[in-house]
Design a protein around this motif. Structure first.
Motif, mmCIF file in Angstrom:
data_model
loop_
_atom_site.group_PDB
_atom_site.id
_atom_site.type_symbol
_atom_site.label_atom_id
_atom_site.label_comp_id
_atom_site.label_asym_id
_atom_site.label_seq_id
_atom_site.Cartn_x
_atom_site.Cartn_y
_atom_site.Cartn_z
ATOM 1 N N VAL A 175 0.839 -1.200 0.000
ATOM 2 C CA VAL A 175 0.000 0.000 0.000
ATOM 3 C C VAL A 175 0.876 1.253 0.000
ATOM 4 C CG1 VAL A 175 -1.572 1.375 1.413
ATOM 5 C CG2 VAL A 175 -2.030 -1.051 1.055
ATOM 6 N N ILE A 176 1.849 1.280 0.873
ATOM 7 C CA ILE A 176 2.726 2.450 0.976
ATOM 8 C C ILE A 176 3.539 2.634 -0.307
ATOM 9 C CG2 ILE A 176 4.696 3.419 2.217
ATOM 10 C CD1 ILE A 176 3.589 2.022 4.737
ATOM 11 N N ALA A 177 4.027 1.516 -0.877
ATOM 12 C CA ALA A 177 4.811 1.618 -2.112
ATOM 13 C C ALA A 177 3.963 2.169 -3.251
ATOM 14 C CB ALA A 177 5.365 0.241 -2.478
ATOM 15 N N THR A 178 2.717 1.700 -3.352
ATOM 16 C CA THR A 178 1.818 2.177 -4.409
ATOM 17 C C THR A 178 1.628 3.684 -4.320
ATOM 18 O OG1 THR A 178 0.610 0.083 -4.304
ATOM 19 C CG2 THR A 178 -0.472 1.914 -5.426
ATOM 20 N N GLY A 179 1.257 4.132 -3.144
ATOM 21 C CA GLY A 179 0.997 5.560 -2.967
ATOM 22 C C GLY A 179 2.237 6.410 -3.150
ATOM 23 N N THR A 180 3.385 5.898 -2.728
ATOM 24 C CA THR A 180 4.615 6.680 -2.798
ATOM 25 C C THR A 180 5.055 6.919 -4.239
ATOM 26 O OG1 THR A 180 5.346 5.817 -0.650
ATOM 27 C CG2 THR A 180 7.028 6.759 -2.094
ATOM 28 N N VAL A 181 5.083 5.856 -5.054
ATOM 29 C CA VAL A 181 5.504 5.994 -6.454
ATOM 30 C C VAL A 181 4.563 6.949 -7.198
ATOM 31 C CG1 VAL A 181 5.751 4.782 -8.654
ATOM 32 C CG2 VAL A 181 6.630 3.760 -6.546
ATOM 33 N N CYS A 182 3.266 6.772 -6.953
ATOM 34 C CA CYS A 182 2.282 7.613 -7.623
ATOM 35 C C CYS A 182 2.444 9.080 -7.221
ATOM 36 C CB CYS A 182 0.884 7.121 -7.265
ATOM 37 S SG CYS A 182 -0.405 8.054 -8.036
ATOM 38 N N THR A 183 2.578 9.323 -5.927
ATOM 39 C CA THR A 183 2.731 10.687 -5.439
ATOM 40 C C THR A 183 3.992 11.334 -6.005
ATOM 41 O OG1 THR A 183 1.607 10.070 -3.382
ATOM 42 C CG2 THR A 183 2.890 12.107 -3.361
ATOM 43 N N PHE A 184 5.035 10.529 -6.187
ATOM 44 C CA PHE A 184 6.312 11.037 -6.687
ATOM 45 C C PHE A 184 6.166 11.671 -8.060
ATOM 46 C CE2 PHE A 184 10.021 10.084 -9.400
ATOM 47 C CZ PHE A 184 10.976 10.883 -8.777
ATOM 48 N N TYR A 185 5.627 10.904 -9.036
ATOM 49 C CA TYR A 185 5.604 11.480 -10.383
ATOM 50 C C TYR A 185 4.483 12.489 -10.559
ATOM 51 C CZ TYR A 185 1.884 8.281 -12.131
ATOM 52 O OH TYR A 185 0.717 7.594 -12.342
ATOM 53 N N CYS A 186 3.424 12.358 -9.760
ATOM 54 C CA CYS A 186 2.350 13.347 -9.852
ATOM 55 C C CYS A 186 2.802 14.693 -9.289
ATOM 56 C CB CYS A 186 1.125 12.835 -9.088
ATOM 57 S SG CYS A 186 -0.284 13.936 -9.158
ATOM 58 N N THR A 187 3.524 14.658 -8.190
ATOM 59 C CA THR A 187 4.013 15.891 -7.567
ATOM 60 C C THR A 187 5.028 16.603 -8.452
ATOM 61 O OG1 THR A 187 3.668 14.978 -5.350
ATOM 62 C CG2 THR A 187 5.193 16.841 -5.549
ATOM 63 N N LEU A 188 5.866 15.834 -9.132
ATOM 64 C CA LEU A 188 6.901 16.448 -9.951
ATOM 65 C C LEU A 188 6.374 16.946 -11.295
ATOM 66 C CD1 LEU A 188 9.971 14.088 -9.399
ATOM 67 C CD2 LEU A 188 9.596 16.358 -8.445
ATOM 68 N N GLY A 189 5.518 16.151 -11.939
ATOM 69 C CA GLY A 189 5.184 16.423 -13.330
ATOM 70 C C GLY A 189 3.874 17.106 -13.607
ATOM 71 N N GLY A 190 2.952 17.173 -12.627
ATOM 72 C CA GLY A 190 1.672 17.831 -12.852
ATOM 73 C C GLY A 190 0.766 17.075 -13.815
ATOM 74 N N LEU A 191 -0.194 17.801 -14.411
ATOM 75 C CA LEU A 191 -1.213 17.167 -15.251
ATOM 76 C C LEU A 191 -0.607 16.501 -16.487
ATOM 77 C CD1 LEU A 191 -4.281 16.713 -15.643
ATOM 78 C CD2 LEU A 191 -4.263 18.714 -17.125
ATOM 79 N N LYS A 192 0.411 17.119 -17.094
ATOM 80 C CA LYS A 192 1.017 16.505 -18.277
ATOM 81 C C LYS A 192 1.620 15.147 -17.949
ATOM 82 C CE LYS A 192 2.061 20.695 -20.914
ATOM 83 N NZ LYS A 192 3.124 21.540 -21.485
#
Length: 607
Positions: A167-184
């Protein structure tokens, strides 16, 4: 006789390679959009991709978000338990896309808003905007918790990974690229991930067809097992899935997602023209149909393989949502990398949905809660705040995954949450767009009434689940299992049905309403109460600007490509024109400031 729980193998080296490659590529896309050309210098770039997206990637992104791990794991299990009646949702999806594209999209796109809840302030008042924002945040966090928890089940069943570590790994990876890259980053990662998800489904279907000796035996077994039960026209609203509950209830449920939910609307109004936005929705419909066909076929294949020895009744898996991972290792364990592809498929579904949710949560927080109160913030600071909000909501959604473990079946839990909260919100937007006499008092009273009604029935249904004769589960046999724990013929309903003496009167009527009608109830009560309250409080005397309503010209806009130059330019400029018009409207002050900081650049792009 065969063993009740066959040894189904485990993850090999190639499985980990496939799985890791998916994660690395997803993270890499986020890194690219974080640093390539410095495109995240403004909150508009971060949250809306600069409103320069084209139809195809947005359509694939919409499809990927729909095809979450809830779909990958929950829909085949649904067909396995209840039959192929779920495929009637194909009609529902068509209705949802048409209504979203022709009723809601034109209004949102014309106003050039970032948060859909800005519309509530423009049409009604700021208090209703805050109510809508708060309900959306609650809805999205709860739903995101479910879709984070779902692939963790798959990983736990298939690889033996620690459930909460996954669970933690799923959320962490997702949060990583979403936080850095935005909507694109969200959109283009979805494009990659939808390919992984389709490949995972295809691998299971192809191998199942080979194992069973063709598609014919699968359909024959499904027919004799009662799984090809497409049409059931019983109008009883207490029946879980019938033609009417799926068409009526399903349309209201998914319209609350595609029509007014920030996670979906934010992407298609980021298209570079209104025509492109509509095209993205219609292309997305083709994707929805393809996904539904794959999921239903997987469920039928699963039944054909396990028709005589149900792994769930035989206690080989602890939850029906674990059946798909169990099937994958059963039939694909001899093919290196294939189990890893399926888990990557479920994981991709989660990443696409959660990243969209996090990006939408950041958008509504910045637009609805921060900008109106801190008007002096520069675009650079707002961009950093948007990233910070993405990081914050990623952590919150990981924490909420714990709630999902208590909600039972993933598919029904997800749709129930959407119904209970999404229905009243859909009713609120419908009041504003369709009824010119709806006023703020009526809208608030309607929202309160709809939310009370849907929450009452929804919570009651969780406490007192419907009896088996309403949910209509089909027989699951253990006749061919070599087990002494159950009789020759096992049926999950006999083990799960609560005693009638423990249930209050409301449980067998009001609380037994089909979960698909939760949204219908919330929407209709909101609209009905809102209309009455508006009429009683002088709604007929108010004057509403027609740009906040659906107009006949919005339907004719489908043919704007026949007049390419003039019409396309108007659509591209709409968001700027509305911002300029909003100088005297407090709801648009923050948008006006965005353009003041960067006026020459904006004019250069659009002249």
């Amino acid at each position: 006789m065969r063993d009740a729980c066959r040894a189904v193998g485990g993850f090999g080296t190639w499985d980990y390679v496939v799985f890791a490659a998916m994660l690395l590529i997803s993270a890499g896309i986020g890194l690219y959009y974080a640093f390539a050309g410095g495109v995240q210098k403004s909150s508009r770039e971060f949250l809306m991709g600069g409103r320069r997206m084209s139809a195809l990637p947005v359509a694939l992104s919409l499809t990927a978000s729909f095809m979450s791990a809830v779909t990958v794991l929950g829909t085949p299990a649904e067909v396995y338990r209840f039959g192929a009646r779920f495929s009637v949702f194909a009609i529902t999806y068509a209705l949802v896309v048409v209504i979203s594209a022709e009723v809601f999209l034109p209004v949102f796109y014309r106003l050039g808003i970032t948060s859909t809840y800005e519309y509530l302030e423009l049409r009604f008042n700021r208090y209703l905007r805050l109510c809508g924002t708060a309900l959306f945040i609650i809805l999205t966090i709860l739903y995101t918790g479910i879709v984070i928890y779902a692939p963790a089940l798959a990983l736990n069943q298939v690889t033996g990974f620690d459930l909460w570590g996954a669970v933690i790994a799923t959320g962490t990876v997702c949060t990583f690229y979403c936080t850095l890259g935005g909507l694109k980053a969200v959109v283009w990662t979805d494009v990659f991930q939808v390919g992984i998800m389709v490949a995972g489904f295809a691998a299971v279907i192809i191998r199942a067809v080979v194992v069973q000796g063709g598609i014919g035996p699968i359909l024959n077994d499904s027919y004799h097992g009662g799984r090809l039960n497409f049409w059931e026209f019983d109008p009883n609203p207490l029946q879980r899935h019938t033609f009417w509950t799926i068409i009526i209830g399903g349309t209201f449920t998914w319209l609350g997602v595609y029509g007014v939910n920030q996670s979906q609307v934010q992407r298609y109004i980021a298209c570079k023209s209104r025509f492109q936005a509509k095209v993205s929705l219609y292309i997305n419909l083709l994707g929805l149909w393809a996904i539904l066909a794959c999921a239903v076929l997987c469920g039928l294949a699963m039944y054909s393989i396990y028709k005589g020895c149900d792994p769930w009744t035989a206690k080989c898996v602890s939850a029906l949502d674990q059946l798909m991972p169990y099937l994958v290792l059963d039939i694909l364990h001899k093919f290196p990398g294939m189990p890893g592809l399926f888990v990557a498929s479920a994981y991709s579904g989660t990443l696409s949905t959660v990243s969209s949710s996090i990006n939408a949560l950041a958008a509504v927080t910045v637009e609805d809660l921060i900008k109106p109160h801190f008007t002096s913030l520069s675009e650079r600071k707002l961009s950093w705040i948007s990233m910070g909000m993405s990081l914050f909501y990623g952590g919150v959604c990981i924490a909420m995954a714990a709630v999902a473990s208590l909600l039972g079946g993933l598919l029904q839990a997800a749709l129930s949450i959407f119904g209970m909260i999404g229905g009243p919100l859909l009713g609120l937007f419908s009041l504003g767009i369709l009824f010119p006499f709806a006023n703020p008092v009526g809208a608030f009273v309607g929202l309160l009434g709809g939310f009370t009604a849907s929450l009452w029935v929804g919570i009651g249904a969780q406490i007192y689940p419907p009896l088996p004769h309403n949910s209509m589960p089909l027989n699951l046999s253990t006749a061919e299992c070599n087990t002494t724990g159950l009789g020759a013929e096992g049926n999950w309903t006999s083990l799960m049905a609560p005693r009638a003496t423990e249930r209050p009167v409301l449980a067998d009527y009001w609380y037994s309403l089909s979960y698909l009608y939760f949204s219908t109830l919330g929407t209709l009560v909101t609209v009905a109460v809102g209309i009455v309250a508006s009429l009683l409080t002088g709604g007929l005397r108010q004057s509403v600007d027609r740009k906040f309503m659906i107009n006949k010209e919005d339907f004719l806009s489908n043919f704007s490509f026949l007049k390419p130059k003039k019409e396309d330019k108007v659509e591209v400029l709409n968001w700027k024109q509305v911002a300029d018009e909003g100088t005297d409207n407090p709801a648009f002050n923050h948008i006006e400031m965005d353009f003041t900081d960067n006026k020459e650049k904006v004019n250069g792009v659009h002249t």
